[in-house]
Design a protein around this motif. Structure first.
Motif, short mmCIF file in Angstrom:
data_model
loop_
_atom_site.label_atom_id
_atom_site.label_comp_id
_atom_site.label_asym_id
_atom_site.label_seq_id
_atom_site.Cartn_x
_atom_site.Cartn_y
_atom_site.Cartn_z
N TYR A 53 81.17 66.67 -11.91
CA TYR A 53 80.99 66.45 -10.48
C TYR A 53 81.93 65.36 -9.97
N GLY A 55 82.58 62.74 -6.79
CA GLY A 55 81.97 62.11 -5.63
C GLY A 55 82.87 62.08 -4.41
N ASP A 56 84.19 62.21 -4.59
CA ASP A 56 85.11 62.19 -3.45
C ASP A 56 85.61 63.59 -3.11
N PRO A 64 78.25 59.88 -3.79
CA PRO A 64 78.15 59.46 -5.20
C PRO A 64 77.06 60.20 -5.95
N TRP A 65 77.13 60.12 -7.27
CA TRP A 65 76.11 60.72 -8.12
C TRP A 65 74.77 60.06 -7.83
N THR A 208 79.06 70.08 -1.27
CA THR A 208 78.48 69.48 -2.47
C THR A 208 76.98 69.76 -2.42
#
Length: 317
Positions: A53, A55-56, A64-65, A208
């Motif tokens: 994964y 985050g950006d 973020p996670w 996401t």
């Protein structure tokens, strides 16, 4: 979902009036397939180098996670440089529950512009060799009943780019599997997943998605395994105007779990606020609640908001 040249407005805080219905694609047809029981192990060496994964992935809109209020229950993975104790796969990652032996939550990046359609074959489910086999629930739970091996990261979601085939295979690990009633995969929840993927493909854009079970201490026991009563989904994306947005959903299968060996009734799916999902699960999604119209409305009015989803037209992003 955004246009390709849209600018990110990180100061925007959506309200309910900003939400737009998703238009159904008549060429999209929801289907559900059951998996063939298998019991192999993917060696840890074979999974090395997975980026997992990102985050950006949504550019300036950093997602973020997630973190959990029960960090001691997250199965330790890898080295100290992996603070989220993530199992990384191709375009998605998973944090596992030590006590329940299923995922606490999963996160996937979807790239609609380079999505690859991979025909489903009799893919064998496998244990992830980076964890002990006994730390993962396997096929014994699913044999000879109406429980599905439910993908938490949906099989098609990470299938994009040059690594699409690898991503497809990665989704068939028991770490990405959670016990779900057959009806769960056959109606509204599947339609929700279809629309998220179909619209990222149609507009060639990105999203996401986080998904996980609601884990309660009094979840019913079946074959020595506690079966989650409900599942949640949180989606982060850029709206048509390029502004950060988030939405959240819960589906409850409590009634159906009482009929595990019988025929099942209809499931009920609800649009909920990101803030409610955080309170329900103890999982924090960082700043995402600020970009969710339901969460902002609840903060202003002090009233809990939920919306029953009975048909695809009820889904609003």
């Amino acid at each position: 979902m955004p246009t390709s040249n849209a600018q990110v407005d990180l100061a925007h805080r959506p309200r309910l009036a900003d939400l737009q219905p998703i238009t159904a694609d008549p060429s999209s047809h929801a289907t559900a397939l059951r998996s063939t029981p298998q019991g192999r192990v993917t060696p840890a060496s074979q999974l090395e180098g997975r980026s997992g994964y990102s985050g950006d992935f949504l550019g300036e809109f950093i997602v973020p996670w997630p973190t959990t209020s029960t960090p001691d229950d997250v199965f330790p993975v890898g080295n100290p440089g992996n603070p989220g104790n993530r199992l990384d796969y191709t375009h998605f990652s998973i944090s596992m529950s030590r006590s329940r032996r299923i995922a606490l939550y999963v996160g996937v990046n979807i790239e609609g512009g380079s999505s690859v359609e991979i025909v489903r074959s009799q893919d064998p489910w496998a244990y992830d060799g980076r964890l002990p086999v006994e730390a993962q629930i396997g096929d014994d739970l699913y044999r000879d009943n109406l429980l599905d091996r439910g993908h938490l990261v949906r099989r098609q979601d990470p299938n994009w780019g040059a690594e699409a085939q690898t991503a497809n295979q990665d989704t068939f690990h028991f770490t990405n599997c959670s016990p779900q009633m057959s009806a769960f995969n056959q109606k509204t929840w599947l339609e929700l997943e279809d629309f998220i993927l179909d619209n990222t493909r149609r507009w060639k854009e990105r999203a996401t998605v986080f998904t996980g079970p609601v884990l309660r201490s009094d979840d019913p026991l079946y074959r020595g395994v506690q079966i989650p009563r409900a599942f949640w989904k949180v989606v982060a994306f850029l709206g048509d105007d390029g502004k950060p947005s988030a939405s959240a959903y819960v589906i409850d299968q409590t009634r159906e779990l009482g009929k595990l060996e019988l025929m099942f009734g209809a499931l009920r799916t609800y649009r909920r606020s990101v803030a409610q999902i955080e309170a329900l699960t103890g999982i924090s999604f960082g700043e995402l609640a600020r970009y969710d119209g339901f969460s902002n409305e609840e903060q202003i009015t002090g009233t809990r908001i939920e919306a029953l989803i009975q048909r695809p037209e009820d889904i609003r992003l």
